[in-house]
Design a protein around this motif. Sequence first.
Motif, mmCIF file in Angstrom:
data_model
loop_
_atom_site.group_PDB
_atom_site.id
_atom_site.type_symbol
_atom_site.label_atom_id
_atom_site.label_comp_id
_atom_site.label_asym_id
_atom_site.label_seq_id
_atom_site.Cartn_x
_atom_site.Cartn_y
_atom_site.Cartn_z
ATOM 1 N N VAL A 226 -62.575 -47.444 33.870
ATOM 2 C CA VAL A 226 -61.397 -47.803 33.071
ATOM 3 C C VAL A 226 -60.641 -48.945 33.729
ATOM 4 N N ILE A 227 -60.538 -48.930 35.052
ATOM 5 C CA ILE A 227 -59.873 -50.019 35.783
ATOM 6 C C ILE A 227 -60.607 -51.335 35.551
ATOM 7 N N LEU A 228 -61.933 -51.323 35.624
ATOM 8 C CA LEU A 228 -62.704 -52.543 35.376
ATOM 9 C C LEU A 228 -62.474 -53.034 33.952
ATOM 10 N N HIS A 229 -62.427 -52.112 33.004
ATOM 11 C CA HIS A 229 -62.162 -52.475 31.604
ATOM 12 C C HIS A 229 -60.796 -53.145 31.487
ATOM 13 N N ALA A 230 -59.786 -52.588 32.142
ATOM 14 C CA ALA A 230 -58.439 -53.158 32.085
ATOM 15 C C ALA A 230 -58.402 -54.552 32.704
ATOM 16 N N MET A 231 -59.128 -54.738 33.789
ATOM 17 C CA MET A 231 -59.171 -56.049 34.447
ATOM 18 C C MET A 231 -59.794 -57.114 33.540
ATOM 19 N N GLU A 271 -73.883 -58.046 31.484
ATOM 20 C CA GLU A 271 -73.850 -57.256 32.718
ATOM 21 C C GLU A 271 -72.546 -56.468 32.850
ATOM 22 N N ALA A 272 -71.424 -57.125 32.517
ATOM 23 C CA ALA A 272 -70.134 -56.443 32.626
ATOM 24 C C ALA A 272 -70.056 -55.269 31.658
ATOM 25 N N ALA A 273 -70.430 -55.513 30.420
ATOM 26 C CA ALA A 273 -70.385 -54.451 29.406
ATOM 27 C C ALA A 273 -71.348 -53.327 29.754
ATOM 28 N N ASP A 274 -72.508 -53.686 30.272
ATOM 29 C CA ASP A 274 -73.503 -52.670 30.611
ATOM 30 C C ASP A 274 -73.006 -51.763 31.728
ATOM 31 N N LEU A 275 -72.360 -52.341 32.746
ATOM 32 C CA LEU A 275 -71.844 -51.524 33.846
ATOM 33 C C LEU A 275 -70.778 -50.549 33.344
ATOM 34 N N MET A 276 -69.844 -51.039 32.541
ATOM 35 C CA MET A 276 -68.790 -50.160 32.029
ATOM 36 C C MET A 276 -69.362 -49.068 31.137
ATOM 37 N N SER A 277 -70.399 -49.411 30.362
ATOM 38 C CA SER A 277 -71.000 -48.415 29.475
ATOM 39 C C SER A 277 -71.712 -47.315 30.256
ATOM 40 N N LYS A 278 -72.013 -47.565 31.530
ATOM 41 C CA LYS A 278 -72.635 -46.551 32.379
ATOM 42 C C LYS A 278 -71.592 -45.723 33.132
ATOM 43 N N MET A 279 -70.392 -46.269 33.289
ATOM 44 C CA MET A 279 -69.329 -45.574 34.020
ATOM 45 C C MET A 279 -68.410 -44.781 33.094
ATOM 46 N N ILE A 280 -68.098 -45.353 31.938
ATOM 47 C CA ILE A 280 -67.193 -44.690 30.994
ATOM 48 C C ILE A 280 -68.042 -43.892 30.010
ATOM 49 N N VAL A 281 -68.586 -42.798 30.511
ATOM 50 C CA VAL A 281 -69.501 -41.930 29.751
ATOM 51 C C VAL A 281 -68.853 -40.564 29.620
ATOM 52 N N ILE A 282 -68.811 -40.039 28.398
ATOM 53 C CA ILE A 282 -68.121 -38.774 28.139
ATOM 54 C C ILE A 282 -68.706 -37.627 28.960
ATOM 55 N N ASP A 283 -70.018 -37.487 28.956
ATOM 56 C CA ASP A 283 -70.689 -36.404 29.669
ATOM 57 C C ASP A 283 -70.804 -36.777 31.149
ATOM 58 N N PRO A 284 -70.095 -36.074 32.035
ATOM 59 C CA PRO A 284 -70.130 -36.457 33.460
ATOM 60 C C PRO A 284 -71.514 -36.349 34.082
ATOM 61 N N SER A 285 -72.385 -35.495 33.534
ATOM 62 C CA SER A 285 -73.737 -35.369 34.089
ATOM 63 C C SER A 285 -74.581 -36.601 33.796
ATOM 64 N N ARG A 286 -74.184 -37.397 32.790
ATOM 65 C CA ARG A 286 -74.910 -38.616 32.433
ATOM 66 C C ARG A 286 -74.204 -39.872 32.938
ATOM 67 N N ARG A 287 -73.063 -39.697 33.562
ATOM 68 C CA ARG A 287 -72.294 -40.833 34.091
ATOM 69 C C ARG A 287 -72.992 -41.377 35.336
ATOM 70 N N ALA A 288 -72.992 -42.692 35.479
ATOM 71 C CA ALA A 288 -73.661 -43.303 36.634
ATOM 72 C C ALA A 288 -73.049 -42.804 37.935
ATOM 73 N N ARG A 289 -73.879 -42.625 38.938
ATOM 74 C CA ARG A 289 -73.414 -42.240 40.261
ATOM 75 C C ARG A 289 -73.240 -43.484 41.126
ATOM 76 N N MET A 290 -72.586 -43.303 42.255
ATOM 77 C CA MET A 290 -72.199 -44.451 43.070
ATOM 78 C C MET A 290 -73.365 -45.355 43.483
ATOM 79 N N PRO A 291 -74.508 -44.833 43.948
ATOM 80 C CA PRO A 291 -75.606 -45.735 44.333
ATOM 81 C C PRO A 291 -76.077 -46.617 43.173
ATOM 82 N N GLU A 292 -76.191 -46.035 41.970
ATOM 83 C CA GLU A 292 -76.601 -46.808 40.800
ATOM 84 C C GLU A 292 -75.582 -47.890 40.470
ATOM 85 N N ILE A 293 -74.310 -47.549 40.572
ATOM 86 C CA ILE A 293 -73.248 -48.516 40.269
ATOM 87 C C ILE A 293 -73.287 -49.668 41.260
#
Length: 302
Positions: A226-231, A271-293
């Motif tokens: 969300v912070i990246l989206h705001a930026m 690239e920017a949109a793709d990263l946010m789409s992996k972080m701002i995911v409703i299901d936390p089990s499908r949300r990207a983890r830190m190494p992937e990010i």
Amino acid sequence: SRRSSSSVPTSPSPGRQVAAGSGSRRYTSTFGPYLLQRTLGEGEFGKVKLAIHLDTGKSFAIKLMKKDSLDQQTTKRAKVMREISIFQTVSHPYIVAVEEVVETREYIGMVMEYASGGEMFEYVLTRRQLKEPEACKFMCQLLSGVAYLHNRKIVHRDLKLENLLLDGNRNVLITDFGFANRMQAEKPDESKLLLTSCGSPCYAAPELVLGHGYMGEAADIWSCGVILHAMLCGFLPYDDDPTNPDGNDINLLYTYITGTKLKFPDHLSFEAADLMSKMIVIDPSRRARMPEIMDHPFLEPY
């Protein structure tokens, strides 16, 4: 903490009062070995003051909290003690450093490094939105600090633009650990779930309200997205619900979040949109983890 334009108090002070000049009726306040100056912000427990060390002349920020107010509310005191404990156990270039804790008869003061660049919120607000290279730099610094916390089994739980400061070289400093907590690594996975809803609704992951428990690391990653989206966009995702424009109704806000597809402005790179789409995911089990990010192409320059 919210900014304030209040000036130095000239009546009851945390410490002794010192005359500002010969023959002058103006007084400035001291707190231990620090000369208190203007108010930098005001939060739940008290004011944050700019302070000058009387011996070295170095600038600091002091978070002043009245002891009688804390003693009257045990939950507040526990929260402050936990924040101090966590601050004193971390050391990272992108996390605000606490130099010392000073206690007087009336006050507890956390002496922190002074972030002369101000709040990230104000920085983004004055520019409306940031260019991708600068946002990339800030995000890498933020993620570096958050990854450090997670590796130490600490979750922040209140990451937002207002809790990011900038130092004199325009580097990120994570602050305000009032909602931070420790994860118990030795327990089974199901007992690592945190149950306390906290943080700011517009930055908080939906599982904080909708679930029966949540993994703090995943919740922090949502907030970073969300912070990246705001930026990059100049506004928060999911803030365009006409029935709840200010997000005051939390249940309505999260209903809207879970039922609305995330969209990005056309000016953003893939690239920017793709990263946010992996972080701002409703299901936390499908949300990207830190190494992937951290391995994402958008962050490669830093």
